[in-house]
Design an enzyme around this catalytic site. Structure first.
Site, PDB file in Angstrom:
ATOM      1  CD  GLU A 318     -34.674  10.958  -5.261  1.00 34.04           C
ATOM      2  OE1 GLU A 318     -34.914   9.740  -5.225  1.00 34.04           O
ATOM      3  OE2 GLU A 318     -33.535  11.438  -5.063  1.00 34.04           O
ATOM      4  CG  HIS A 319     -36.161  12.813  -1.452  1.00 33.50           C
ATOM      5  ND1 HIS A 319     -34.954  12.416  -2.035  1.00 33.50           N
ATOM      6  CD2 HIS A 319     -36.856  11.671  -1.217  1.00 33.50           C
ATOM      7  CE1 HIS A 319     -34.936  11.100  -2.124  1.00 33.50           C
ATOM      8  NE2 HIS A 319     -36.073  10.631  -1.648  1.00 33.50           N
TER       9      HIS A 319
END
Length: 432
Positions: A318-319
């Site tokens: 996600e990040h």
């Protein structure tokens, strides 16, 4: 070949509780019982007995409690998010093309009429989620935006969240969280318009409700526990790397964090620093981070930067935070992530709160096939076409023959009849 210096005992995917049956039951109950059922669930799950939809007077009273510095910080972040969303919008265009002489086709970008924005509550007051979802919807031109968040039993939605919702342009605020809030926005309860799309993060019950409702309404994505992967070479600052990993792990006991590096010394230094950083957090945050680090965190040692990039693309985090030399190489090479943070001068928390790009992002490997929430999520890209009679002729001939090859005689005849009308003196070979 990549070596695991720390291997996760559990994963977010294998450890997810199956809540599907419970959520289906709750949605069915609300669909049958309407507003009364939703109110009953609000009392049961949120402990809230007040009005479902916040009045303007109650909103103004709550806003009056927000300190000026907090207001300034929210508006600073809101303005950054708005500027980025407006720049995104400017890249999305209507278009028109002449496919063959006389045959025009194009597309239009039409915003949805109504959106529902879910803002998580619970352990943390997610002020930033209100800004990310509501601001982006309003920049897209959505006609009506409903924002909701779980109210606290005696005081309702925290005043800071209410201020953010209002400052970003929410048209209505629903004092409700959980499955009941998702259903209320989807079904159009309490005088609200039915939402065309539901967006925003939430717990596993909220995520499952969105997944079940998808099709009847649009959704941004089905999100799981938040995650972070840090790519760090031997030049990275181990204190920053360790702090960044712990900062993301505080989200929850099942929030994975991963370090991928080509430096055994850096890996050892970071792993040695993490326990003390966790212990220094407030208790609830420390409990979350400690469990996430123990059960879900991984540290992977690679031979070179290409192998590091390959590992990262497999995880599709996600990040993704790159703390390595030659940032332009990483920007060009990496292909699977929700949002990319380049260099130690930025960090996931900047993106989560105030820098501008949206923090509603794909989790659990979904970055392999989708990006995060953007202005485009609130648009319907629709197509149109227009033709002269001369341009329709070759299209009709091909359509008739292809339709008959498929066995679709009714389709073929819609082409035949136009050829007969427009070119009555000509013969055509329209068989298969």
């Amino acid at each position: 070949m990549a070596t695991y210096l720390k291997k996760a005992e559990r994963t977010a995917q294998t450890d997810q509780q199956d809540v599907r049956q419970a959520v289906r039951g709750l949605l069915a109950e609300i669909e049958a019982g309407g507003e009364d059922a939703a109110r009953a669930m609000a009392q049961r799950f949120d402990g809230w007995e007040g009005a479902p939809v916040l009045s303007r007077d109650d909103l103004d009273a709550a806003i009056a409690l927000v300190p000026q510095q907090t207001r300034d910080d929210i508006r600073f972040a809101r303005d950054n998010i708005q500027r980025f969303a407006e720049a995104q919008r400017d890249t999305i265009h209507d278009m028109e093309v002449e496919i063959i002489p006389g045959l025009l086709a194009g597309q239009r970008q039409i915003p949805v009429s109504a959106a529902g924005c879910y803002v998580p509550g619970g352990r943390y007051a997610h002020i930033a989620s209100a800004m990310m979802t509501v601001t982006t919807a309003k920049v897209a031109g959505v006609g009506h935006v409903t924002a909701c968040s779980p109210p606290r039993p005696d005081t309702g939605i925290p005043a800071e969240i209410l201020y953010a919702m209002d400052a970003c342009g929410a048209d209505a605020i629903l004092n409700m969280g959980g499955v009941q809030a998702v259903a209320a926005m989807a079904y159009g309860l309490f005088g609200l318009p039915k939402s065309d799309i539901l967006v925003g993060p939430g717990n596993q019950f909220v995520a499952e409700a969105k997944r079940i409702l998808f099709g009847a309404v649009g959704i941004d994505m089905v999100a799981g526990p938040t995650d972070l992967l840090v790519l760090a070479d031997g030049q990275a600052d181990p204190a920053l790397v360790a702090c960044d990993l712990v900062g993301q792990a505080e989200h929850g006991y099942n929030s994975p964090v991963w370090l991928v590096t080509d430096s055994a010394d850096l890996a050892a230094d970071v792993m040695a620093r993490v326990p003390a950083l966790i212990d220094a957090l407030p208790q609830v945050n420390a409990d979350n981070a400690r469990a996430a680090w123990a059960d879900y965190a991984e540290v992977v040692l690679c031979e070179n930067r290409e192998e590091m990039a390959q590992v990262s693309d497999r995880y599709a985090p996600e990040h993704l935070h790159v703390q390595c030399a030659d940032l332009d190489w990483w920007l060009a090479r990496l292909t699977a992530y929700g949002s990319l943070f380049l260099g130690e001068e930025t960090t996931v928390a900047f993106g989560d709160k105030a820098s501008g790009p949206n923090h509603v992002l794909p989790t659990s490997g979904a970055a392999r096939y989708t990006g995060g929430l953007s202005v485009g999520k609130f648009y319907k890209t629709v197509t149109w076409q227009r033709s002269t009679r001369d341009a329709a002729r070759p299209v009709a001939e091909a359509t008739a023959r292809i339709s008959r090859l498929e066995g679709m005689e009714g389709h073929a005849r819609t082409a035949d009849i136009r050829l007969a009308k427009y070119f009555p003196d000509q013969a055509f070979d329209l068989g298969s």
